[in-house]
Scaffold this active site. Sequence first.
Site, PDB file in Angstrom:
ATOM      1  N   LYS A 220       0.847  -1.206   0.000  1.00 29.67           N
ATOM      2  CA  LYS A 220       0.000   0.000   0.000  1.00 29.67           C
ATOM      3  C   LYS A 220       0.879   1.252   0.000  1.00 29.67           C
ATOM      4  CE  LYS A 220      -0.340  -0.645   4.969  1.00 29.67           C
ATOM      5  NZ  LYS A 220      -0.785   0.061   6.139  1.00 29.67           N
TER       6      LYS A 220
ATOM      7  N   TYR B 128      15.472  30.562   3.827  1.00 30.02           N
ATOM      8  CA  TYR B 128      14.393  31.386   4.384  1.00 30.02           C
ATOM      9  C   TYR B 128      14.599  31.634   5.875  1.00 30.02           C
ATOM     10  CZ  TYR B 128      11.550  30.561   0.195  1.00 30.02           C
ATOM     11  OH  TYR B 128      11.068  30.525  -1.084  1.00 30.02           O
TER      12      TYR B 128
HETATM   13  C1  LIG Z   1      -3.723  -4.363   8.525  1.00 26.92           C
HETATM   14  C2  LIG Z   1      -2.263  -4.324   8.233  1.00 26.92           C
HETATM   15  N1  LIG Z   1      -1.582  -5.456   8.103  1.00 26.92           N
HETATM   16  C3  LIG Z   1      -0.253  -5.469   7.851  1.00 26.92           C
HETATM   17  C4  LIG Z   1       0.451  -4.295   7.722  1.00 26.92           C
HETATM   18  C5  LIG Z   1       1.922  -4.341   7.475  1.00 26.92           C
HETATM   19  O1  LIG Z   1       2.608  -3.843   8.594  1.00 26.92           O
HETATM   20  P1  LIG Z   1       4.188  -3.718   8.614  1.00 26.92           P
HETATM   21  O2  LIG Z   1       4.529  -2.710   7.587  1.00 26.92           O
HETATM   22  O3  LIG Z   1       4.489  -3.253   9.982  1.00 26.92           O
HETATM   23  O4  LIG Z   1       4.728  -5.068   8.292  1.00 26.92           O
HETATM   24  C6  LIG Z   1      -0.214  -3.089   7.858  1.00 26.92           C
HETATM   25  C7  LIG Z   1       0.516  -1.827   7.742  1.00 26.92           C
HETATM   26  O5  LIG Z   1       0.326  -0.864   8.392  1.00 26.92           O
HETATM   27  C8  LIG Z   1      -1.612  -3.091   8.121  1.00 26.92           C
HETATM   28  O6  LIG Z   1      -2.304  -1.951   8.238  1.00 26.92           O
END
Ligand SMILES: Cc1ncc(COP(=O)(O)O)c(C=O)c1O
Length: 347
Positions: free
Chosen positions: A12, A239
């Site tokens: 993601k 700045y």
């Molecule tokens: C529901 C869920 N599962 C897994 C993950 C993966 O987590 P990580 O990046 O700590 O491995 C996330 C990331 O935030 C998540 O929101």
Amino acid sequence: MGEGIELCAVVKANGYGHGAATCAAAAMRGGATMLAVAAADEAEELRLHFPHVPLLVMGALTEAELRTALTARAEIAVWREGFRAVCWTMADELRVPARVHVKLDSGMGRLGERDPAKLIELARACAADDHLELAGVWTHFATADEPGDEYLDEQLATFAPVAEALREISPGLTVHAANSAATLREPATHFDMVRCGIAIYGLDPFHRDPADHGLEPALELRSYVADVKRFERGASAGYGRRWRAPSETWVGVLPIGYGDGVRRGLSNNAEVLVGGRRYPLVGTISMDNITIDLGAETDVEPGAPAVLIGAQGGERILAEEVAGRLDTINYEVTCGISARVPREWAE
Ligand SMILES: Cc1ncc(COP(=O)(O)O)c(C=O)c1O
């Protein structure tokens, strides 16, 4: 991971800033069998690159987003009866089966059903629905990155019996709970599949040195020295004149700034590698430029490569170091690298 446990690569937020499709392909070459994202649009985009890979959308979905997710043949999260009904109607209309993962809120306090009995009831309803397939049961840990904390054990104790109950309803379903920290810390959290994000990018879920767990950062953030100029004592950079040369010195100007994701909070509070040496970032970070103090004598010339995150010579700057300076976490540092920064990938 133990024998037979699957890896779901969490890509993601554009693969935590690294580039979702390229990282997804790399993860699958490394053995991942599923990809997870937060939003329907992300699944839609990945589906264009990977026609056959199982995708999981972990986040909440509006009806329009559900349509996008199901059209992309993504699997989805369900935890409310009302949403199950919407899924059924949408799956009926689109004539696609909706593969659902029922989510238990075992203590994260975000998405998911808190009451185990209600979740089991919901899972039964999903399994009985003609357009729905009960594909998984899952949860998410709140404190996996805090070794020694007992809350993870409590969440696990809440989740495990629910998972077992659902295996009886649907023996083939996938049980999953662990993020990167839980995967590295506690094998009892692995179940059938782990959902790893931060660790697949070689970053440390425990906010220290990735090498502690044999992880190697995949990402470097690079720029170059666009100009080198002599500063008299008292001359200022940037700045607000928040840095003035304490004595005669050379200053390098790098064409990167907060518009690229180099956060303004790093003003007068970071280091940059040039020629394998650390130089202090001085003055206020602008949208498009930063300045570094090269010292009274320098052989650095315009064009010299510069590294803001990564290694050069024997020196390295970790995303974890940058995060520490900003009082945040490595996730936010790499997710914050903006779309303006061209991504280049090495094999
Ligand atoms: C529901 C869920 N599962 C897994 C993950 C993966 O987590 P990580 O990046 O700590 O491995 C996330 C990331 O935030 C998540 O929101």
